[in-house]
Design an enzyme around this catalytic site. Structure first.
Site, PDB file in Angstrom:
ATOM      1  CG  ASP A   1      56.577 122.409   6.800  1.00 37.68           C
ATOM      2  OD1 ASP A   1      55.977 123.500   6.801  1.00 37.68           O
ATOM      3  OD2 ASP A   1      57.693 122.247   7.332  1.00 37.68           O
TER       4      ASP A   1
ATOM      5  CG  HIS B   1      52.431 121.650   8.521  1.00 33.81           C
ATOM      6  ND1 HIS B   1      53.415 121.079   9.301  1.00 33.81           N
ATOM      7  CD2 HIS B   1      52.849 122.909   8.285  1.00 33.81           C
ATOM      8  CE1 HIS B   1      54.372 121.951   9.516  1.00 33.81           C
ATOM      9  NE2 HIS B   1      54.059 123.075   8.907  1.00 33.81           N
TER      10      HIS B   1
ATOM     11  CG  HIS C   1      60.805 129.887   0.429  1.00 34.31           C
ATOM     12  ND1 HIS C   1      60.510 131.002   1.168  1.00 34.31           N
ATOM     13  CD2 HIS C   1      60.853 128.866   1.308  1.00 34.31           C
ATOM     14  CE1 HIS C   1      60.384 130.669   2.449  1.00 34.31           C
ATOM     15  NE2 HIS C   1      60.572 129.369   2.565  1.00 34.31           N
TER      16      HIS C   1
ATOM     17  CG  PHE D   1      48.265 127.851   0.863  1.00 33.38           C
ATOM     18  CD1 PHE D   1      49.223 126.892   0.539  1.00 33.38           C
ATOM     19  CD2 PHE D   1      46.933 127.480   0.788  1.00 33.38           C
ATOM     20  CE1 PHE D   1      48.851 125.597   0.146  1.00 33.38           C
ATOM     21  CE2 PHE D   1      46.544 126.202   0.381  1.00 33.38           C
ATOM     22  CZ  PHE D   1      47.505 125.258   0.070  1.00 33.38           C
TER      23      PHE D   1
HETATM   24  O1  DOR Z   1      61.259 124.920   6.246  1.00 33.32           O
HETATM   25  C1  DOR Z   1      60.346 125.562   6.746  1.00 33.32           C
HETATM   26  N1  DOR Z   1      59.716 126.507   6.046  1.00 33.32           N
HETATM   27  N2  DOR Z   1      60.002 125.312   8.004  1.00 33.32           N
HETATM   28  C2  DOR Z   1      59.142 126.101   8.663  1.00 33.32           C
HETATM   29  O2  DOR Z   1      58.901 125.856   9.821  1.00 33.32           O
HETATM   30  C3  DOR Z   1      58.515 127.251   8.008  1.00 33.32           C
HETATM   31  C4  DOR Z   1      58.519 127.082   6.555  1.00 33.32           C
HETATM   32  C5  DOR Z   1      58.204 128.339   5.819  1.00 33.32           C
HETATM   33  O3  DOR Z   1      57.229 129.005   6.163  1.00 33.32           O
HETATM   34  O4  DOR Z   1      58.934 128.685   4.883  1.00 33.32           O
HETATM   35 ZN    ZN Z   2      55.507 124.477   8.646  1.00 27.24          ZN
END
Ligand code: DOR
Ligand code: ZN
Length: 450
Positions: free
Chosen positions: A314, A65, A318, A68
Site C-alpha cells: 500500500d 498494491h 505523501h 505511485f
Molecule cells: O492510507 C491510505 N493511503 N489508504 C488508501 O487507501 C489510499 C492511500 C493513498 O492513496 O494515499
Molecule cells: Zn491502497
C-alpha cells in the site's frame, strides 16, 4: 553450456525449499537452476559470474498494491523515483492503484499509465482499472490479460473514489470477470465515529484517535459484506490491507489456487501498533488505520498460517508537509516499498514466520493470485527477476529513501537485512548502492484460471 549471467554459491529460497545452489540467466530468462556447486563449464562459460557468498537469493518481490501518484500527483511521487525505490528494495514488479489524476477508471487511462511506465520504470509494471458508480461498461470491456484487476473502494480514502451504490457493487461482482480488489471500510460507521468524537472533543482530534474513528468495526462490517457478496455471486475477491484480528475469521488458510476469496496485509500492520502513534504521529497514519497490539499479533500469525495470502505495501507516498496536523487533517498513507522485503525478513528473523513464508506471500502468491505470467518463482523459463539479500544490521533513516517524498515511517528502526543486488529481466538494476536508470521493466501479463 553458456549463459549471460551465472549467480552461484547462493542460498536459494523458492517454493518452500532452501538450498545452496546456482542460477543461470540467458536472454533475460532463467535458463537453469541447480543445487550445490555450479558446473565447471558454466563457471567458465558464463559472460558474467557473481559469487553470492552464501547470501539469500530470492525471487524478486511482486508488490501488488502501490500508489505511485503518476500522473497528476507527481509532486508526491512518480514512476521513475518510486520504481528506483522498488529496485533498491528487491521489488521487481508492482501493480499500481487508480487514484491518480486523472483516475484510471477507463481503459484509455490505464493504457496511458502503461506508456508512462514503459518509458521510465525500473520495475515490471501492472495496473488496476478503478471502479466508479458509473463505469461498469469500461470494466466489462476491459482486457484482463493486460489489466491486473478491478480496484473497488468500499470506503473512501485518498482520491475520492468511493463506490457507494449497492446495486453497482452487486453488478460489478456479478458481471466483471476479473479479480476484484477491495478497500473495505464502512463509510457509515466511520462517519458516525467521526461525528461522535467531534461532538465530544472538538475538531482538533489527536492522531491517536485515528484507529477509533476508522475503527475495527468499520473494517469488519465492510469486509464481511464484501465476503458475503462474493460468496453469493461467485466473484473472485481479494480484500486489501487487512488490519484487524476480527476480519481474519472471514478468510481460510490454504493454497491460493483453491480460493475464490483471498486476503492481503501490509508490513506496517505487522511492524506497528497503536502504541506507535505517540512517537511517529501521522507518519504511521494510513487507511485502514494501524490498530492494537492484539490485531498486530493476530495478523503476524495469519501470515504464518496462510490465512493471509499476500503481503503488499500500500505504498502511498505523501510529502511530510502534508503529514502534519491531526487525525482529521493529516493525510493518510506512507511510503513502504523500499524496505518491505528487508522488514519482512527481519520479522522472520524474530521468529514471526519463516523466510520461505516471506517469499511465498511477497512473490509466489501475488504471481499465482493475479496469474502473472512467468514471474514470482526461481524456475527455469521464468524471467530472471531476482533479489540477492544479505544479513546486515541497518538502521533506516530518511536520508536512505529514494522515493520523492524523502521520508519513511521506519526511520530509526533497525532492520536485519539489506538488498545487495536486484536483477530485473536478467539485468542488474540495483547493485547495493545505486539504481541503474537505463534498465527497463516490462508490462505484466496475466493468465488467470477461471
Ligand atoms: O492510507 C491510505 N493511503 N489508504 C488508501 O487507501 C489510499 C492511500 C493513498 O492513496 O494515499
Ligand atoms: Zn491502497
Amino acid at each position: 553450456m553458456t549463459a549471460d549471467l551465472l549467480i552461484h554459491n547462493a542460498l536459494i529460497v523458492n517454493e518452500g525449499a532452501r538450498f545452496r545452489g546456482w542460477v543461470a540467466v540467458t536472454g533475460g530468462f532463467i535458463s537453469a537452476v541447480g543445487r550445490d556447486d555450479a558446473p565447471q563449464e558454466l563457471l567458465q562459460g558464463a559472460a558474467e559470474t557473481v559469487d553470492a557468498q552464501g547470501r539469500f537469493l530470492l525471487p524478486g518481490a511482486i508488490d501488488e498494491h502501490v500508489h505511485f501518484r503518476d500522473p497528476g500527483l507527481t509532486h508526491k511521487a512518480d514512476m521513475a523515483c518510486e520504481t528506483a525505490a522498488a529496485a533498491a528494495g528487491g521489488v521487481t514488479s508492482f501493480i499500481d492503484m487508480p487514484n491518480t489524476i486523472p483516475q484510471s477508471t477507463t481503459r484509455a487511462a490505464v493504457a496511458d499509465k502503461m506508456h508512462r511506465a514503459a518509458a521510465v520504470a525500473t520495475a515490471n509494471y501492472g495496473f488496476y482499472i478503478g471502479a466508479t458508480n458509473d463505469n461498469i461498461d469500461e470494466l466489462t470491456a476491459a482486457d484482463f490479460s493486460t489489466i491486473a484487476g478491478v480496484k473497488l473502494f468500499l470506503g473512501s480514502s485518498t482520491g475520492n473514489m468511493l463506490v457507494d451504490s449497492n446495486q453497482t457493487i452487486r453488478r460489478i461482482f456479478e458481471d466483471v470477470d476479473a479479480l476484484i480488489a477491495v478497500h473495505a471500510e464502512s463509510e457509515a460507521i466511520i462517519a458516525e465515529n467521526r461525528s461522535r468524537f467531534k461532538a465530544e472533543r472538538g475538531d482538533n482530534l489527536p492522531v491517536e484517535l485515528h484507529p477509533l474513528i476508522r475503527s475495527r468495526r468499520a473494517c469488519f462490517e465492510a469486509t464481511k459484506a464484501a465476503v458475503e457478496m462474493a460468496r453469493a455471486t461467485g466473484a473472485r475477491l481479494h480484500v486489501l490491507h487487512i488490519s484487524t484480528a476480527d476480519e481474519l475469521a472471514l478468510f481460510t488458510p490454504g493454497a491460493v489456487e483453491s480460493k475464490r476469496i483471498t486476503a492481503e496485509t501490509c508490513p506496517q500492520y505487522l511492524l506497528f501498533d497503536d502504541g506507535d502513534y505517540a512517537e511517529r504521529g501521522a507518519r504511521v497514519k494510513c487507511n485502514p488505520a494501524i490498530k492494537s497490539p492484539l490485531d498486530r499479533a493476530a495478523l503476524l500469525e495469519a501470515v504464518a498460517t496462510g490465512r493471509i495470502d499476500c503481503v503488499a505495501t500500500d505504498h502511498a507516498p505523501h510529502l511530510l508537509a502534508e503529514k502534519q496536523g491531526n487525525a482529521l487533517t493529516a493525510v493518510s498513507g506512507m511510503p513502504m516499498i523500499q524496505f518491505s522485503l528487508p522488514a519482512m525478513l527481519t520479522l522472520a528473523d524474530e521468529g514471526a514466520f519463516t523466510i520461505e513464508k516471506v517469499v511465498e506471500t511477497m512473490a509466489h502468491n501475488p504471481a499465482r493470485l493475479y496469474g502473472i505470467v512467468g514471474r514470482g518463482f526461481i524456475r527455469q523459463g521464468c524471467y530472471a527477476d531476482l533479489a540477492l539479500v544479505e544479513r546486515a544490521d541497518t538502521v533506516v533513516s530518511d536520508a536512505d529513501v529514494l522515493s520523492r517524498c524523502g521520508w519513511t515511517p521506519l526511520a530509526g528502526i533497525m532492520l536485519r537485512y539489506r538488498v545487495a543486488s536486484t536483477w530485473l529481466n536478467g539485468r542488474r538494476v540495483w547493485d547495493g548502492h545505486r539504481v541503474d536508470p537505463t534498465v527497463r521493466g516490462m508490462a505484466l501479463r496475466y493468465c488467470r484460471k477461471p
